[in-house]
Scaffold this active site. Sequence first.
Site, short mmCIF file in Angstrom:
data_model
loop_
_atom_site.label_atom_id
_atom_site.label_comp_id
_atom_site.label_asym_id
_atom_site.label_seq_id
_atom_site.Cartn_x
_atom_site.Cartn_y
_atom_site.Cartn_z
N LYS A 43 58.93 -5.59 33.83
CA LYS A 43 58.88 -5.92 32.39
C LYS A 43 59.67 -4.92 31.54
O LYS A 43 60.09 -5.24 30.43
CB LYS A 43 57.42 -5.91 31.92
CG LYS A 43 56.61 -7.08 32.45
CD LYS A 43 56.81 -8.31 31.56
CE LYS A 43 55.90 -9.45 32.00
NZ LYS A 43 56.16 -10.67 31.20
N SER A 286 57.16 -7.67 41.90
CA SER A 286 57.38 -7.56 40.46
C SER A 286 56.60 -6.43 39.81
O SER A 286 57.00 -5.93 38.76
CB SER A 286 57.04 -8.89 39.80
OG SER A 286 55.76 -9.33 40.21
#
Lengths: 301, 301
Positions: A43, A286
């Site tokens: 992110k 991720s």
Amino acid sequence: MISLDDIRSAARVIAPHVVRTPLLPHGSCWLKPESLQPIGAFKLRGALNALARLENRSNGVVAYSSGNHAQAVAYAARLHGVPAAIVMPSNTPEVKIEATRALGAEVFIVGITERVERAEALVAERGAALIPPFDHPDVIAGQGTIGLEILEDLPSVDAVVVPMSGGGLVSGVATAIKALRPDVRVIGAEPALAADIADSLRAGALVRWDPVERARTVADALRDEPSALTWEHISELVDDVITVTEDEILAAMAGLVRGARLVAEPSGAVSVAAQAKFGSGVAIVSGGNVDPALLARVLAA
Amino acid sequence: MISLDDIRSAARVIAPHVVRTPLLPHGSCWLKPESLQPIGAFKLRGALNALARLENRSNGVVAYSSGNHAQAVAYAARLHGVPAAIVMPSNTPEVKIEATRALGAEVFIVGITERVERAEALVAERGAALIPPFDHPDVIAGQGTIGLEILEDLPSVDAVVVPMSGGGLVSGVATAIKALRPDVRVIGAEPALAADIADSLRAGALVRWDPVERARTVADALRDEPSALTWEHISELVDDVITVTEDEILAAMAGLVRGARLVAEPSGAVSVAAQAKFGSGVAIVSGGNVDPALLARVLAA
């Protein structure tokens, strides 16, 4: 839709501030460990790119998130010397609230249904800029830099396996991959308990699942659904979706500790569980922000 | 003593086969996660360099080790299509024996005191070459490539903190660092329960601890002692030693999971525990092959 140039431009902007994550061999496959970014998740790439491109950021930035996006925006804002206000739902784990505060952000705790409203009120009151978690071209372009790095490091790659939720990550990565190497398959990965994108691709149109249904999975960062913008990228660029069970997610977490010495959160292990069924390619891990007690239980099982 | 040229030459030889590990920011410090190498430890670098430089390797290679060196030699031998015979003591955990066999090596289980003798017998019988775990210039030069990478990636580095046992890693890293940047401090890290090198540096000569004493620490890869060759490097190039308690080692392991999303074995976390006292620099996280049950206990504590 975003372009390859948007992603290349994002790569130049964020390069000084992100970890150039390596590709790690993992059996006959490869891993791209975005869990090693400073805030523990990919992110940071999108938040850094979006913040750097704001024309007027002197009044600060606002984000609503219970998870990795909160820390990503707080980290990016601190880096640029900009105040950050983060709206978090009242069921956010204390450890994540503290981590966001430790990055210098002002945290507002609200009821789960009031998040967006409160964030918009802060934007109006302060003249600040909202950085959405995925529904923004600059955020998507930032995430897409992962696709560029994979192609640079492994020209022989045959497939990239990407966790999907709101779709910012897969939209960016698929744009980079398909622009440069349309022969490389882009495979989305979803928990079977939150498989709205798999449903949507079968139906040929965005199918909405009830948030209560999507909230059942242990993969707490994969409970969002696409926006019109990310669905446009997904429907055009994603080749296939592989869904995985909750047990497969937890087994992949344990396998990553034992076989790759990586700490993955459940959402970050979903791609690895899907890759195990696919049998090759690069799985994007991720994120790694897992509750230590959950990881301990998974390892002791 | 080995030279900078030996290390630069090793870097060229091993580059295609090792992970170029990134530097990860960690508070005001940095981490060099060698735990991300394919076998989970820096040992691969030295084994690959030593094996590549063998003049006659057609009769295979032999190593004795209960730990990461066993898998490093097995991995390097498989890569070069060379048979590997690994002698392991009978108290080696089954999981490590299986991992070594899975890499294609022939494993010989012997009593702990018979390791060297059996390895030498295999060398004599087969005309094979012994690859020692640290007492060899090519092994030391391979480990030294980590020092080159740190200087390339972080020219502003002020110190490098290195776990010490037999001394192969610190000898190689210190040679690279001091040749190029004598102002950068090289700090050795040892468990207080196996602090023979700290004692030796104070005494100005190699002080030997009883193996039973050195075996008390949870850092099972740091129970060896230097050879004459590694002591020569250490006594000339290492600036200081920081010792850490068993509790500090386990706390560093937990901190690496929470704060850096890294799985470290106790020996790999010793440098991070020492770095916490030093307050800056790059800590080499030397390996991540930890018993999952131990990691689970550390996380649940």
